[in-house]
Design a protein around this motif. Structure first.
Motif, PDB file in Angstrom:
ATOM      1  N   MET A   1     -44.765  -8.648  53.588  1.00 30.13           N
ATOM      2  CA  MET A   1     -43.177  -8.408  52.602  1.00 30.13           C
ATOM      3  C   MET A   1     -42.222  -7.511  53.920  1.00 30.13           C
ATOM      4  O   MET A   1     -42.864  -6.584  54.210  1.00 30.13           O
ATOM      5  N   ASP A  14     -40.055 -15.023  52.812  1.00 28.68           N
ATOM      6  CA  ASP A  14     -40.132 -16.483  51.236  1.00 28.68           C
ATOM      7  C   ASP A  14     -39.418 -15.096  50.686  1.00 28.68           C
ATOM      8  O   ASP A  14     -39.391 -14.163  49.541  1.00 28.68           O
ATOM      9  N   GLU A  81     -38.042 -17.377  39.267  1.00 30.70           N
ATOM     10  CA  GLU A  81     -39.011 -19.344  39.329  1.00 30.70           C
ATOM     11  C   GLU A  81     -37.720 -19.865  40.249  1.00 30.70           C
ATOM     12  O   GLU A  81     -38.227 -20.783  40.422  1.00 30.70           O
ATOM     13  N   PRO A 104     -38.343  -9.542  49.307  1.00 28.68           N
ATOM     14  CA  PRO A 104     -39.486  -9.986  49.248  1.00 28.68           C
ATOM     15  C   PRO A 104     -40.446 -10.744  47.821  1.00 28.68           C
ATOM     16  O   PRO A 104     -39.863 -10.028  47.217  1.00 28.68           O
ATOM     17  N   ARG A 105     -40.047 -12.436  47.565  1.00 27.87           N
ATOM     18  CA  ARG A 105     -40.742 -12.375  46.712  1.00 27.87           C
ATOM     19  C   ARG A 105     -42.417 -12.094  45.944  1.00 27.87           C
ATOM     20  O   ARG A 105     -42.116 -11.566  44.587  1.00 27.87           O
ATOM     21  N   ASP A 106     -43.307 -11.806  46.616  1.00 27.08           N
ATOM     22  CA  ASP A 106     -43.674 -11.458  46.212  1.00 27.08           C
ATOM     23  C   ASP A 106     -43.619  -9.259  46.236  1.00 27.08           C
ATOM     24  O   ASP A 106     -44.866  -8.201  46.105  1.00 27.08           O
ATOM     25  N   ALA A 107     -42.234  -8.610  46.322  1.00 27.08           N
ATOM     26  CA  ALA A 107     -42.504  -7.467  45.772  1.00 27.08           C
ATOM     27  C   ALA A 107     -42.615  -6.757  44.509  1.00 27.08           C
ATOM     28  O   ALA A 107     -42.028  -7.770  43.806  1.00 27.08           O
ATOM     29  N   THR A 108     -43.359  -6.066  44.065  1.00 25.45           N
ATOM     30  CA  THR A 108     -43.954  -5.301  42.701  1.00 25.45           C
ATOM     31  C   THR A 108     -43.029  -4.018  42.477  1.00 25.45           C
ATOM     32  O   THR A 108     -43.143  -3.856  41.453  1.00 25.45           O
ATOM     33  N   TYR A 157     -39.430  -2.623  51.724  1.00 30.10           N
ATOM     34  CA  TYR A 157     -39.985  -3.533  51.748  1.00 30.10           C
ATOM     35  C   TYR A 157     -40.853  -3.756  53.133  1.00 30.10           C
ATOM     36  O   TYR A 157     -41.324  -4.377  53.051  1.00 30.10           O
ATOM     37  N   GLY A 162     -46.760  -1.120  47.115  1.00 29.15           N
ATOM     38  CA  GLY A 162     -46.988  -1.582  46.487  1.00 29.15           C
ATOM     39  C   GLY A 162     -47.222  -0.776  45.116  1.00 29.15           C
ATOM     40  O   GLY A 162     -48.050  -0.795  44.063  1.00 29.15           O
ATOM     41  N   THR A 178     -43.733  -3.749  38.358  1.00 30.28           N
ATOM     42  CA  THR A 178     -44.407  -5.114  37.778  1.00 30.28           C
ATOM     43  C   THR A 178     -46.120  -5.253  37.745  1.00 30.28           C
ATOM     44  O   THR A 178     -46.352  -5.879  36.209  1.00 30.28           O
ATOM     45  N   GLN A 179     -46.430  -4.373  38.374  1.00 29.97           N
ATOM     46  CA  GLN A 179     -47.774  -4.166  38.573  1.00 29.97           C
ATOM     47  C   GLN A 179     -48.837  -3.838  37.388  1.00 29.97           C
ATOM     48  O   GLN A 179     -50.079  -3.116  36.503  1.00 29.97           O
TER      49      GLN A 179
END
Length: 371
Positions: A1, A14, A81, A104-108, A157, A162, A178-179
């Motif tokens: 990311m 993304d 979403e 990044p969309r996949d950042a946690t 990022y 993460g 978020t994890q």
């Protein structure tokens, strides 16, 4: 990311928008009649308000063509979403506080604060979610992905992987992960150094007081045969807890260690400084801080430490000592052997329980069996 501190995206990434403010301290109710966030900011902030926070007027919501942003309980919430990463909401003329950045969309992991305030006490007084720029997360990050910018922590990022390091080390537990479960990822929890005594809150309520601060500033407990050092039971600490981890039970504040994350907000809210931070591990604790002599102490409390020193004299590890006429247990030495509990004539000493299933905490802190 990949993205830089300012939120500028690397090509072909993304991305989605994220609001770097979780508080409600910038005067949102006062700004409700403003037509735009820009108008609200230009009208100025009052004493005690966060000058760097979200004003909550919702110009970003109006700019979003995907219906991805909503105002919920005074906070801007983004639906990942629906967000397509167009960046319209992050433009300067939309968000004058520059709180919305593309990540990044996949950042946690996220640090949702942009406070520029230098004074830690002011940050704590203004917002429970405020970053105090202690740099613990910076030092903990194995990838060098965090730095302090304008007195608040910022994640790069492009480097972040993460992991849990910053989440565990954050003093205020404001880092969103978020994890992982924040209530499991902690080194310390709060502890109230008072076991209750004769429930003074009833008397203070009769006198018309509603806060601990008012009681401490206006009442002499001796006039009512109450403990001078004990918990007032009026709940100032409960009102600042973001995790519903502290409650007044039978007139005394009590911390639920499983819910507590060790953010320290309650320690600052207690005007008597009865709440302290202790390691989250199996150990014994003495919920008393009375400095009175035995006779005076026994007269106002049926569950306080009477300084008999039986626990001190019988601890096999020398982990207990006397401080201002009450026992104190050193968490670095205590082995949770139960001897002191058995020796305490007043049953004051309390055992701290850490759930066996809390393996994630041990893994996050690099602990092994037996440590």
């Amino acid at each position: 990311m990949s993205t830089n501190q300012g939120g500028t995206a690397a090509p072909n990434m993304d991305l989605i928008a994220y609001v770097f403010c979780s508080g409600d301290a910038a005067g949102k109710e006062r700004f409700a009649s403003c037509s735009s966030c820009k108008e609200a900011v230009e009208s100025g902030f009052q004493r005690g308000e966060c000058k760097s926070g979200c004003v909550g007027v919702g110009s970003c919501i109006q700019s979003c063509t995907r219906d991805a942003m909503k105002l919920v309980d005074g906070k801007i919430v983004i639906d990942p979403e629906k967000c397509d990463g167009c960046g319209d909401c992050a433009k300067e003329d939309v968000c004058p506080q520059a709180l919305i950045r593309m990540i990044p969309r996949d950042a946690t992991n996220f640090i949702p604060c942009s406070s520029k305030e230098e004074d830690e006490e002011k940050v704590r007084a203004t917002c429970g979610y405020g970053c105090i720029a202690c740099s613990d997360c910076v030092r903990a990050c194995p990838e060098g992905a965090i730095e302090i910018v304008d007195n608040h922590a910022v994640i790069d990022y492009e480097k972040c992987v993460g992991c849990v390091s910053c989440t565990v080390k954050c003093k205020k537990k404001i880092i969103v992960d978020t994890q992982h479960d924040l209530t499991a990822l902690k080194e310390n929890v709060a502890f109230v150094r008072c076991s209750g005594g004769f429930k003074p809150n009833k008397k203070y309520e009769e006198l018309g007081y509603t806060t601990c601060k008012d009681v401490v500033e206006n009442v002499d407990p001796k006039e009512y045969d109450l403990c001078t050092t004990g918990c007032t039971g009026m709940g100032d600490c409960t009102r600042v807890c973001r995790y519903d981890a502290i409650h007044v039970v039978n007139g005394t504040a009590y911390v639920d260690a499983e819910k507590c994350v060790g953010c320290r907000d309650c320690t600052y809210a207690c005007p008597k400084k009865l709440i302290t931070i202790v390691p989250y591990q199996g150990m014994k604790l003495v919920p008393c801080s009375s400095t009175a002599d035995y006779e005076d102490k026994a007269a106002v409390c049926d569950s306080g430490c009477i300084a008999c020193e039986d626990c001190v004299n019988n601890c096999p590890n020398g982990a207990i000592y006397m401080e201002k006429k009450h026992a104190v247990i050193d968490p670095e030495i205590c082995e949770d052997c139960n001897v002191c509990e058995g020796m305490c004539a007043r049953l004051v000493i309390r055992g701290q329980e850490v759930p066996e299933y809390n393996f994630l905490q041990r893994e996050a802190l690099g602990l092994t069996e037996g440590e």
